[in-house]
Design an enzyme around this catalytic site. Sequence first.
Site, PDB file in Angstrom:
ATOM      1  N   TYR A  70      10.555  27.715  91.746  1.00  0.00           N
ATOM      2  CA  TYR A  70       9.888  28.626  90.808  1.00  0.00           C
ATOM      3  C   TYR A  70       9.684  27.977  89.432  1.00  0.00           C
ATOM      4  O   TYR A  70       8.781  28.357  88.697  1.00  0.00           O
ATOM      5  CB  TYR A  70      10.711  29.912  90.615  1.00  0.00           C
ATOM      6  CG  TYR A  70      10.383  31.011  91.590  1.00  0.00           C
ATOM      7  CD1 TYR A  70      10.519  30.822  92.960  1.00  0.00           C
ATOM      8  CD2 TYR A  70       9.942  32.256  91.135  1.00  0.00           C
ATOM      9  CE1 TYR A  70      10.231  31.841  93.853  1.00  0.00           C
ATOM     10  CE2 TYR A  70       9.649  33.281  92.026  1.00  0.00           C
ATOM     11  CZ  TYR A  70       9.797  33.067  93.376  1.00  0.00           C
ATOM     12  OH  TYR A  70       9.501  34.083  94.253  1.00  0.00           O
TER      13      TYR A  70
ATOM     14  N   LYS B 214      17.677  24.718 103.858  1.00  0.00           N
ATOM     15  CA  LYS B 214      17.043  23.976 104.954  1.00  0.00           C
ATOM     16  C   LYS B 214      17.529  22.532 104.866  1.00  0.00           C
ATOM     17  O   LYS B 214      16.756  21.608 104.600  1.00  0.00           O
ATOM     18  CB  LYS B 214      15.518  24.044 104.828  1.00  0.00           C
ATOM     19  CG  LYS B 214      14.905  25.372 105.300  1.00  0.00           C
ATOM     20  CD  LYS B 214      14.794  25.499 106.824  1.00  0.00           C
ATOM     21  CE  LYS B 214      13.687  24.629 107.367  1.00  0.00           C
ATOM     22  NZ  LYS B 214      13.594  24.758 108.849  1.00  0.00           N
TER      23      LYS B 214
ATOM     24  N   ASP C 195      15.379  29.594 108.160  1.00  0.00           N
ATOM     25  CA  ASP C 195      14.555  30.201 109.214  1.00  0.00           C
ATOM     26  C   ASP C 195      15.432  30.966 110.205  1.00  0.00           C
ATOM     27  O   ASP C 195      15.121  32.076 110.623  1.00  0.00           O
ATOM     28  CB  ASP C 195      13.684  29.144 109.919  1.00  0.00           C
ATOM     29  CG  ASP C 195      14.476  27.945 110.429  1.00  0.00           C
ATOM     30  OD1 ASP C 195      15.631  27.745 109.993  1.00  0.00           O
ATOM     31  OD2 ASP C 195      13.944  27.191 111.269  1.00  0.00           O
TER      32      ASP C 195
ATOM     33  N   ASP D 128      13.836  35.084  97.692  1.00  0.00           N
ATOM     34  CA  ASP D 128      12.694  35.998  97.548  1.00  0.00           C
ATOM     35  C   ASP D 128      12.265  36.501  98.927  1.00  0.00           C
ATOM     36  O   ASP D 128      12.092  37.702  99.136  1.00  0.00           O
ATOM     37  CB  ASP D 128      11.551  35.252  96.850  1.00  0.00           C
ATOM     38  CG  ASP D 128      10.337  36.137  96.624  1.00  0.00           C
ATOM     39  OD1 ASP D 128      10.519  37.285  96.188  1.00  0.00           O
ATOM     40  OD2 ASP D 128       9.210  35.675  96.886  1.00  0.00           O
TER      41      ASP D 128
ATOM     42  N   ASP E 145      13.216  40.448 100.806  1.00  0.00           N
ATOM     43  CA  ASP E 145      12.204  41.400 101.275  1.00  0.00           C
ATOM     44  C   ASP E 145      12.484  41.790 102.717  1.00  0.00           C
ATOM     45  O   ASP E 145      12.379  42.957 103.105  1.00  0.00           O
ATOM     46  CB  ASP E 145      10.794  40.798 101.196  1.00  0.00           C
ATOM     47  CG  ASP E 145      10.072  41.177  99.906  1.00  0.00           C
ATOM     48  OD1 ASP E 145      10.758  41.404  98.889  1.00  0.00           O
ATOM     49  OD2 ASP E 145       8.832  41.238  99.907  1.00  0.00           O
TER      50      ASP E 145
HETATM   51  C1  IPM Z   1      10.605  39.524  93.269  1.00  0.00           C
HETATM   52  C2  IPM Z   1       9.131  39.357  93.102  1.00  0.00           C
HETATM   53  C3  IPM Z   1       8.873  38.307  92.025  1.00  0.00           C
HETATM   54  C4  IPM Z   1       9.409  36.987  92.540  1.00  0.00           C
HETATM   55  C5  IPM Z   1       7.413  38.181  91.564  1.00  0.00           C
HETATM   56  C6  IPM Z   1       6.861  39.511  91.073  1.00  0.00           C
HETATM   57  C7  IPM Z   1       7.261  37.131  90.499  1.00  0.00           C
HETATM   58  O1  IPM Z   1       8.536  39.049  94.317  1.00  0.00           O
HETATM   59  O2  IPM Z   1      11.293  39.834  92.277  1.00  0.00           O
HETATM   60  O3  IPM Z   1      11.091  39.370  94.394  1.00  0.00           O
HETATM   61  O4  IPM Z   1       8.727  36.274  93.298  1.00  0.00           O
HETATM   62  O5  IPM Z   1      10.542  36.663  92.183  1.00  0.00           O
HETATM   63 MG    MG Z   2       9.853  39.172  95.983  1.00  0.00          MG
END
Ligand code: IPM
Ligand code: MG
Length: 370
Positions: A143, A194, A227, A251, A255
């Site tokens: 990042y 990884k 993975d 990230d 999710d």
């Molecule tokens: C998160 C989001 C952010 C990230 C974006 C909005 C920059 O996806 O907080 O998970 O990628 O960190």
């Molecule tokens: Mg995210």
Amino acid sequence: MTANRKILFLPGDGIGPEVMREVHRVIDWLTKHRGLGFEVQEGLVGGAAYDAHGTSLADETLADAMASDAVLLGAVGGPKWDDVPRQLRPEAGLLRLRKEMDLYANLRPATVLDALVDASTLKPEIVRGLDLMIVRELTAGVYFGEPRGIETLPDGVRRGFDTQVYTAPEIERVARVAFELARKRTNKVHSVEKANVMESGVFWREEVSRLHAAEYADVELNHMYADNCAMQLVRWPKQFDVIVTDNLFGDLLSDCAAMLTGSLGMLPSASLGAVDGMGQRRALYEPVHGSAPDIAGRRIANPIATLLSFAMMMRYSFDDAANAELIENAVQKVLAGGLRTADIMQEGTAKVSTDVMGDAILRELDKVAR
Ligand code: IPM
Ligand code: MG
């Protein structure tokens, strides 16, 4: 009563402002019924800040964030700002906050409440009772790594590149957070990278193992490729307690873990910095969900992730587990009673708006106060 808890509210974009409104009401409740003092200031971040100041995070707002005990953020982004240059985009404001405040440890819990077992797309037996914590490194890795860019080579071929890079201290400090958390939970850490293809992954594994051997040998440590971790999360998520991983894998995996619970609208997060000499640490709390521009302004968004983020603030920034639990329990009672926002609707439950969900949670809090 002294206003001893200094909080900066950054509602941001999309559904951010409307879900934050419900937190204001809970703060008013805590002030009135629990005798707590809050000093709440509000600022702009993301597209809202860009529209007002031409930048997604003004220097004054950053200074306010630095000077507060804790920051609560709604969400940033939306199609309205799609054509804004990347360094000014709504997301850039959030990334700058994380970086400048040095919030290296991002805690993303994924817990499945009994009332919501059926909201998951996975079978009930896979997710019932799930309670895992992803610790995502938040201020380094790909990042922020340099060099990065898009360029044209002398032969006219264009290329785009980013750099995945971690120093030993960056790995050590986030791994330490994971081990400490694990000791308060079921004492198990999965470190995810990884190492089979990336040098930085080999290095990550070495550093985590070194710290583990030196200081946390009592905690069970497992290494797992990212993975495989993604696959295991949907196969048998209850094998995990604490997962520690880098910024990008964190990230993605968070999710995935979030969706095990049925809705992104339920999940809070905390981003923490180092503890200073006074025992204080910078902190930012935000729901894991985004700005959901498609439903913004319609009062149908789920305010629970933001309310639970505020509960995390009470726990981690103000060392107030009792009031954190009060909020968490009120949320659980309301869900058990069958009220749902649209995102977590199931058969046999009643669909309510953002503010009616807020009303119901306040009513549960009132029952405790009596
Ligand atoms: C998160 C989001 C952010 C990230 C974006 C909005 C920059 O996806 O907080 O998970 O990628 O960190
Ligand atoms: Mg995210």
